[in-house]
Motif scaffolding. Sequence first.
Motif, PDB file in Angstrom:
ATOM      1  N   LEU A   1       0.715  -1.292  -0.240  1.00 45.19           N
ATOM      2  CA  LEU A   1       0.356  -0.081   0.027  1.00 45.19           C
ATOM      3  C   LEU A   1       0.752   1.087   0.199  1.00 45.19           C
ATOM      4  CD1 LEU A   1      -3.345  -0.482   1.901  1.00 45.19           C
ATOM      5  CD2 LEU A   1      -3.324  -0.265   0.032  1.00 45.19           C
ATOM      6  N   VAL A   2       1.896   1.352   0.566  1.00 42.08           N
ATOM      7  CA  VAL A   2       2.542   3.073   0.924  1.00 42.08           C
ATOM      8  C   VAL A   2       3.233   2.293  -0.586  1.00 42.08           C
ATOM      9  CG1 VAL A   2       5.110   3.162   1.958  1.00 42.08           C
ATOM     10  CG2 VAL A   2       3.440   2.082   3.398  1.00 42.08           C
ATOM     11  N   ARG A   3       4.137   1.724  -1.151  1.00 43.41           N
ATOM     12  CA  ARG A   3       4.575   1.533  -2.498  1.00 43.41           C
ATOM     13  C   ARG A   3       3.497   2.069  -3.746  1.00 43.41           C
ATOM     14  NH1 ARG A   3       6.792  -3.424  -1.792  1.00 43.41           N
ATOM     15  NH2 ARG A   3       5.298  -4.000  -3.002  1.00 43.41           N
ATOM     16  N   ALA A   4       1.828   1.201  -3.354  1.00 41.60           N
ATOM     17  CA  ALA A   4       1.065   2.269  -4.009  1.00 41.60           C
ATOM     18  C   ALA A   4       0.756   3.672  -4.077  1.00 41.60           C
ATOM     19  CB  ALA A   4      -0.386   1.021  -4.566  1.00 41.60           C
ATOM     20  N   CYS A   5       0.212   4.085  -2.580  1.00 42.59           N
ATOM     21  CA  CYS A   5       0.220   4.921  -2.267  1.00 42.59           C
ATOM     22  C   CYS A   5       1.189   6.750  -3.092  1.00 42.59           C
ATOM     23  CB  CYS A   5       0.175   5.393  -1.419  1.00 42.59           C
ATOM     24  SG  CYS A   5      -1.436   4.890  -0.106  1.00 42.59           S
TER      25      CYS A   5
ATOM     26  N   VAL B   1      -1.862  12.595  16.143  1.00 45.00           N
ATOM     27  CA  VAL B   1      -0.680  11.315  15.679  1.00 45.00           C
ATOM     28  C   VAL B   1       0.564  11.944  16.551  1.00 45.00           C
ATOM     29  CG1 VAL B   1       0.701  11.464  14.027  1.00 45.00           C
ATOM     30  CG2 VAL B   1      -2.124  11.971  12.750  1.00 45.00           C
ATOM     31  N   ARG B   2       0.761  10.416  16.657  1.00 44.62           N
ATOM     32  CA  ARG B   2       1.471  10.049  17.511  1.00 44.62           C
ATOM     33  C   ARG B   2       3.366  10.390  16.980  1.00 44.62           C
ATOM     34  NH1 ARG B   2      -0.514  10.027  21.880  1.00 44.62           N
ATOM     35  NH2 ARG B   2      -2.892   9.197  22.306  1.00 44.62           N
ATOM     36  N   PRO B   3       4.038  10.765  16.424  1.00 41.42           N
ATOM     37  CA  PRO B   3       5.299  10.954  15.761  1.00 41.42           C
ATOM     38  C   PRO B   3       5.960  10.009  16.121  1.00 41.42           C
ATOM     39  CG  PRO B   3       4.345  13.005  16.040  1.00 41.42           C
ATOM     40  CD  PRO B   3       3.854  12.190  16.703  1.00 41.42           C
ATOM     41  N   GLY B   4       7.087   9.056  15.147  1.00 37.94           N
ATOM     42  CA  GLY B   4       7.898   8.435  15.671  1.00 37.94           C
ATOM     43  C   GLY B   4       7.998   6.645  16.320  1.00 37.94           C
ATOM     44  N   THR B   5       6.047   6.295  16.520  1.00 36.09           N
ATOM     45  CA  THR B   5       5.506   5.329  16.607  1.00 36.09           C
ATOM     46  C   THR B   5       5.229   4.446  15.633  1.00 36.09           C
ATOM     47  OG1 THR B   5       3.424   5.928  16.937  1.00 36.09           O
ATOM     48  CG2 THR B   5       3.892   6.337  18.070  1.00 36.09           C
TER      49      THR B   5
ATOM     50  N   ALA C   1      10.000  -0.071   8.568  1.00 30.92           N
ATOM     51  CA  ALA C   1      10.205  -1.460   7.404  1.00 30.92           C
ATOM     52  C   ALA C   1       9.180  -1.503   6.691  1.00 30.92           C
ATOM     53  CB  ALA C   1       9.533  -2.713   8.132  1.00 30.92           C
ATOM     54  N   THR C   2       7.731  -0.645   6.340  1.00 31.74           N
ATOM     55  CA  THR C   2       7.150  -0.415   5.830  1.00 31.74           C
ATOM     56  C   THR C   2       7.564   0.595   4.651  1.00 31.74           C
ATOM     57  OG1 THR C   2       5.803   1.264   6.448  1.00 31.74           O
ATOM     58  CG2 THR C   2       5.046  -0.833   7.537  1.00 31.74           C
ATOM     59  N   GLY C   3       8.264   0.758   4.547  1.00 33.68           N
ATOM     60  CA  GLY C   3       8.727   2.076   3.610  1.00 33.68           C
ATOM     61  C   GLY C   3       8.300   3.414   4.024  1.00 33.68           C
ATOM     62  N   LEU C   4       7.645   3.388   5.302  1.00 35.52           N
ATOM     63  CA  LEU C   4       6.852   5.082   5.248  1.00 35.52           C
ATOM     64  C   LEU C   4       8.265   5.452   6.178  1.00 35.52           C
ATOM     65  CD1 LEU C   4       4.636   7.442   4.670  1.00 35.52           C
ATOM     66  CD2 LEU C   4       3.763   5.939   6.658  1.00 35.52           C
ATOM     67  N   ALA C   5       9.094   6.802   6.357  1.00 32.32           N
ATOM     68  CA  ALA C   5       9.936   6.621   7.503  1.00 32.32           C
ATOM     69  C   ALA C   5       8.799   7.960   8.133  1.00 32.32           C
ATOM     70  CB  ALA C   5      10.852   7.542   6.749  1.00 32.32           C
TER      71      ALA C   5
END
Length: 220
Positions: A32-36, A193-197, A201-205
Amino acid sequence: MSGGLFPRPREVVAPGAVHVPAWLSEERRRELVRACREWARGPVPIRRTVLPNGGVMSVRTVCLGWHWQPYRYTRTAGDVNGARVAALPSWLVEWGREAVADAYGDPAGAAAYTPDTALINFYDGDATMGMHQDKDEHSLAPVVSLSIGDSCVFRLGNTESRGRPYRDVELCSGDLFVFGGASRLAYHGVPKVRPGTGDPATGLAGGRLNITLRETGLGD
């Protein structure tokens, strides 16, 4: 992050509103990350939506199937570049059916679920979503919500007002939330939103992706 030593249980948060933690596998999250990323490039690129009062939403949005702008759906993005939005892929429709079947435990009923649009919102660490109803659709079929990346506080309210009573739910990467039936027109939002959580590994830093599938009830 989702998972861990103490897996979170499936929960009926309100009538028709079901939270299924870690519903998306790691492979599906990466897919999904790649598609988005591809969808964000266009033909209608990701943008911050301008509201009728001149305000600008803090989330960035790209649409599939139908283009949403306050407060209607069109096939072309007259408020962006006039292009026709990308099609909603059949595999994502199938994921939507799976999601409804798993949330409600009714595979036969879910077979009739046919979402025709997806709204993809990207939240950075400061983005929020005010309390609102998803009522621009002509169909009251369930809304399927998928989360990837940083966790957030999702607030599910009542159908009468933006105020109390409401319930706050922690949505983590991979979580599914479905709301239909008596909760279909409930006010809802994301106050934090809780940054850093998230799960890099999904590719979304960083940040949070939220993909919502809906039936518009509109014809061509």
